[in-house]
Design an enzyme around this catalytic site. Structure first.
Site, PDB file in Angstrom:
ATOM      1  N   HIS A   1      -7.744  50.877  53.726  1.00 42.84           N
ATOM      2  CA  HIS A   1      -7.832  49.556  54.326  1.00 42.84           C
ATOM      3  C   HIS A   1      -8.355  48.594  53.277  1.00 42.84           C
ATOM      4  CE1 HIS A   1      -8.349  51.731  58.392  1.00 42.84           C
ATOM      5  NE2 HIS A   1      -7.082  51.554  58.097  1.00 42.84           N
ATOM      6  N   THR A   2      -8.260  47.300  53.582  1.00 41.47           N
ATOM      7  CA  THR A   2      -8.772  46.309  52.646  1.00 41.47           C
ATOM      8  C   THR A   2     -10.255  46.545  52.398  1.00 41.47           C
ATOM      9  OG1 THR A   2      -7.260  44.760  53.677  1.00 41.47           O
ATOM     10  CG2 THR A   2      -8.898  43.846  52.180  1.00 41.47           C
ATOM     11  N   GLN A   3     -10.615  46.761  51.164  1.00 41.28           N
ATOM     12  CA  GLN A   3     -12.027  46.944  50.839  1.00 41.28           C
ATOM     13  C   GLN A   3     -12.571  45.712  50.133  1.00 41.28           C
ATOM     14  OE1 GLN A   3     -13.702  49.503  51.826  1.00 41.28           O
ATOM     15  NE2 GLN A   3     -12.103  50.966  52.371  1.00 41.28           N
ATOM     16  N   SER A   4     -11.657  44.906  49.644  1.00 42.62           N
ATOM     17  CA  SER A   4     -12.092  43.680  48.979  1.00 42.62           C
ATOM     18  C   SER A   4     -10.915  42.722  48.927  1.00 42.62           C
ATOM     19  CB  SER A   4     -12.554  44.000  47.566  1.00 42.62           C
ATOM     20  OG  SER A   4     -11.510  44.629  46.863  1.00 42.62           O
TER      21      SER A   4
ATOM     22  N   TRP B   1     -10.009  39.699  55.668  1.00 45.52           N
ATOM     23  CA  TRP B   1     -11.087  39.184  54.820  1.00 45.52           C
ATOM     24  C   TRP B   1     -11.106  37.655  54.777  1.00 45.52           C
ATOM     25  CZ3 TRP B   1     -13.422  43.660  52.711  1.00 45.52           C
ATOM     26  CH2 TRP B   1     -14.665  43.418  52.104  1.00 45.52           C
TER      27      TRP B   1
END
Lengths: 263, 270, 261
Positions: C32-35, C140
């Site tokens: 998944h999007t971590q940053s 994010w």
């Protein structure tokens, strides 16, 4: 990978976390998305003989920034309408605001369904147990909040139930929660439960008689709440802006918002 | 024993293009005691006659509060109505949770319309044996919707369904022009008058058998809401009295003896 | 506090130690999007007596690279509300598509012309963000939603990748929280002050904020979008330029690069 590790290390004093590793530790380390944050703020509840009072500051923070000066932490629960005019319960939540709101909405929906099905409002004791179950069900991904539930019990006495994030709960005379809990709670111990107060001239050492514990009248409690928050604001950066107070009696719920220091 | 070969299930058309099971379900609605609904520019009102199965039993509930801005009146199978009412309650709650708004009436009614339609197109299913009047207030003001077991839904200015409801509809049609400008109590008054029309001779509106549901705007043009509330028993006393007084005044004004209520009134309903 | 989008939702370095990026490998299991990767910086907005003004610059950065200089970060919804996006640009584009679909569905669903107002929209988006964070698959972004509420009063609220929501007479995401908020709070310290601010004043303040942000935020641009929402609808200008800049203060700043004080 420079762009991914450019967070400046703040070398100044950190607020309550004094000892933290400043360098990467050897061995396996995992960094990932952190689904929690702390939005600061503080809450307080006191049960009286025929009332319960719930209070919370209205500041919402993230780190050192103030997101807003007015974000209520105390909610009416279990009314039939969205204005909650006929609500019979109070819930305060402090910690991670998004979880707090989710919890509040869920409990309110449950109370509304209860009313629809049973044709009467949920009692505080029933709601207290239900809230515990809700929180415990998320034991392994908890609602990161300290909740306090207030209302009047079956005998019309003030009731306050306090919770930890995984649903342990207890009925108490008073409780402070959130960022400034450690500042307010000792004050409450002394002023509400008369801890360390003795009757003068009753003896020395173990002979000393404790001051008799009587429920406080409403006007005194209101002053106590204001004093507690004024002191907390002085010493804690995450507390301030406004003081939201809700008082539940047999005649319903009264709400007021008083100013606190905004510095 | 079958009346015909095409009424075994709700998925088979008769050669005449009818679906008998659905029509039978509509008959179930006509068995139910009468409910009346009507709207003004500010209010929507539901009035109902409650029945008790026998002298010793309680009266069957006819009006349900779904959410603060919606209520419904039922004619037909109460148990089927409860299923629909629970469903609508859930939908309204979830609309508030996801959008923080009161469910628009049109949307709510189309949801139960779709739900009922499914039952008329799946083998082994049974249509709902109940008709509803859904009254409420949303962003666009007060509304009244009629719902039928076929899945038909339509917006109405005034409507009556259930046993002998034709009498009420006649009254409503005759007085339709007056409703829009009516105040809260006037509208309830019209509702009860319509309800009274359906009664057989020696029957009266009583505190026990009359239910009134009201929802509206506190003021025209403002958003402040008078939440849906069901009035029963002592709450409806004044309204019933006003209708009764009027009837008395009318009969005496017409020079009638007001006597002819002897005892041979037909006991068709109840 | 570090207010760059890269730092949002991360464990704090000052609390948990320096960030370890070693897990960022190209192959391996689905992640998944971590940053965030391509990011937009601040969005600023404030209420005035009949509506809300919002602005965001047109830059999408790739780390410290000014990668795309014509990315519009404010969009309208149903001609009655506006949304400003800070943070990841691909997640913004996902939300944009999602909102377009939502808008079409809403418009078709109702003949009577019910539309989601700004409050409804904000509630929906914050639920979306909260549910995604609860799946450990966050979007994010830090959003500002502006428009009018059901009583036709100005509405302005924020929602972030954790689902945290708040409302205030003035709001700013990212660096704007440090640099623009104090300026805006001078004009609208509380809800009561909103009634005393005119449209022109609000626009003036917002332009000033964009200028301050351009001076001090290294990930910002002098081309920006400005939106004004009132009961008459949305006025969105997407190619505003910063005017009357003065860099006179710059040569008084000492202590950077090869300079010695």
């Amino acid at each position: 990978m420079a762009m991914f590790s450019q967070n400046p290390v703040l070398n100044g004093p950190n607020y309550s976390f004094a000892e933290v590793p400043k360098d990467a530790v050897d061995g396996l380390r995992e960094h990932r998305f952190n689904p929690y944050t702390d939005n600061g703020g503080s809450t307080l509840a006191i049960a009286g003989a025929d009332f319960a009072i719930m209070a919370g500051d209205t500041r919402l923070t993230s780190g050192y920034s103030i997101n807003t000066r007015y974000a209520p932490k105390v909610f009416k629960i279990g009314g039939t309408t969205s204005s909650q005019d006929d609500a019979n319960l109070l819930l305060s939540v402090v910690g991670y605001a998004a979880d707090g709101e989710a919890l509040q909405e869920r409990l309110d929906a449950i109370c509304k369904m209860y009313r629809y099905r049973h044709g009467k409002p949920m009692s505080v004791s029933a709601c207290a147990k239900r809230l515990s179950t809700i929180m415990y069900q998320k034991r392994f991904f908890p609602y990161y909040v300290y909740a306090i539930l207030g209302g009047l019990d079956e005998d019309g006495r003030g009731a306050v139930y306090s919770y930890d994030p995984v649903g342990s709960f207890e009925r108490e005379q008073c409780r402070a929660g959130g960022a400034a809990a450690s500042l307010i709670m000792p004050f409450l111990d002394n002023q509400v439960n008369f801890k360390n107060q003795y009757v003068p001239g009753t003896g020395v050492g173990h002979e000393l008689k404790e001051r008799e514990r009587l429920p406080l009248p409403r006007n005194e409690v209101e002053v106590l709440v204001k004093d507690a928050f004024d002191s907390a604001v002085e010493r804690h950066i995450e507390v301030g802006d406004g003081l939201q107070i809700m008082i539940i009696t047999k005649d319903g719920i009264e709400e007021k918002v008083l100013p606190l220091k905004r510095d | 024993m079958f009346r015909n070969n095409y009424d075994n299930d709700s998925v088979t058309f008769s050669p005449q293009g009818r679906i008998f099971q659905v029509e039978y379900a509509a008959e179930a609605v006509k068995q139910g005691s009468v409910v009346v609904g009507l709207t003004s520019k500010t209010h929507a009102v539901l009035c109902a006659i409650k029945r008790n199965a026998e002298e010793l039993s309680s009266y069957q509930k006819k009006l349900f509060a779904v959410d603060e801005h919606v209520g419904l009146a039922i004619a037909g199978l109460t148990s089927d109505a409860r299923v629909l009412s629970n469903f609508m309650k859930q939908q309204c709650l979830s609309e508030r949770l996801t959008y923080d708004r009161a469910m628009p009436l049109e949307l709510l009614v189309s949801l139960i319309g779709d739900k009922a339609q499914l039952n008329t197109q799946h083998y082994g299913r049974r249509p709902y044996g109940v008709g509803l009047l859904v009254a409420g207030v949303d962003e666009t003001g007060p509304h009244l919707f009629e719902f039928q077991p076929s899945g038909l839904t339509q917006e109405m200015l005034a409507c009556a369904i259930g046993a002998r409801s034709q009498m009420a509809r006649t009254y409503l049609e005759k007085n339709l022009d007056q409703f829009a400008a009516c105040g809260r109590d006037e509208l309830i008054h019209h509702g009860l008058r319509a309800l009274k029309e359906t009664l057989v001779q020696d029957r009266e509106l009583t505190l026990e058998n009359t239910s009134v549901g009201v929802v509206g705007l506190k003021e025209l043009g403002k958003k402040a809401l008078e939440p849906f509330k069901v009035h029963d028993g002592p709450d409806v006393k004044d309204w019933i009295n006003s209708v009764a007084d009027e009837a008395e005044a009318e009969t005496s004004a017409e020079g009638g003896e007001g006597e002819g209520e002897g005892g041979e009134g037909m006991q068709v309903d109840e | 506090m570090d207010h760059r989008p890269q730092a949002w939702g991360r464990p704090r370095d000052d609390v948990y130690g320096a960030y370890d990026a070693s897990y960022l490998q190209a192959n391996g299991p689905n992640q998944h999007t971590q940053s965030p990767i391509v990011t937009g910086t601040s969005v600023v907005a404030m209420k005035f007596k009949d509506g809300v003004v919002m602005a965001a610059d047109n830059l999408a950065s790739y780390g410290s690279l000014a990668r795309f200089t014509d990315v519009k970060r404010i969009r309208t919804f149903a001609d009655t509300s506006i949304i400003g996006f800070g943070g990841d640009v691909s997640d913004m584009q996902y939300l944009d598509r999602h909102l377009t679909e939502l808008g079409i569905d809403e418009a078709y669903q109702s003949e009577a012309g019910h539309t989601l107002n700004a409050r409804n929209l904000h509630k929906y988006l914050s639920n979306l963000l909260y549910n995604r964070r609860s799946k450990f698959d966050p979007l994010w972004n830090h959003l500002l939603v502006a428009g009018l509420d059901e009583e036709s009063r100005p509405f302005l609220a924020a929602a972030d990748l954790l689902g945290t929501t708040f409302t205030s007479p003035s709001l700013a995401t990212g660096f704007g929280g440090m640099l623009a908020q104090p300026i805006m709070r001078r004009y609208v310290p509380d809800e009561a002050a909103v009634a005393g601010v005119s449209r022109d004043q609000a626009v003036e303040v917002i332009r000033e904020c964009m200028k301050v942000l351009f001076y001090r935020d290294a990930r910002s641009l002098d081309s920006y979008s400005l939106a004004i929402v009132t009961k008459d609808g949305v006025e969105l200008r997407e190619n505003e330029k910063l005017e009357q800049q003065s860099w006179a203060f710059a040569d008084r700043i000492k202590g950077y690069g090869t300079q010695t004080v």
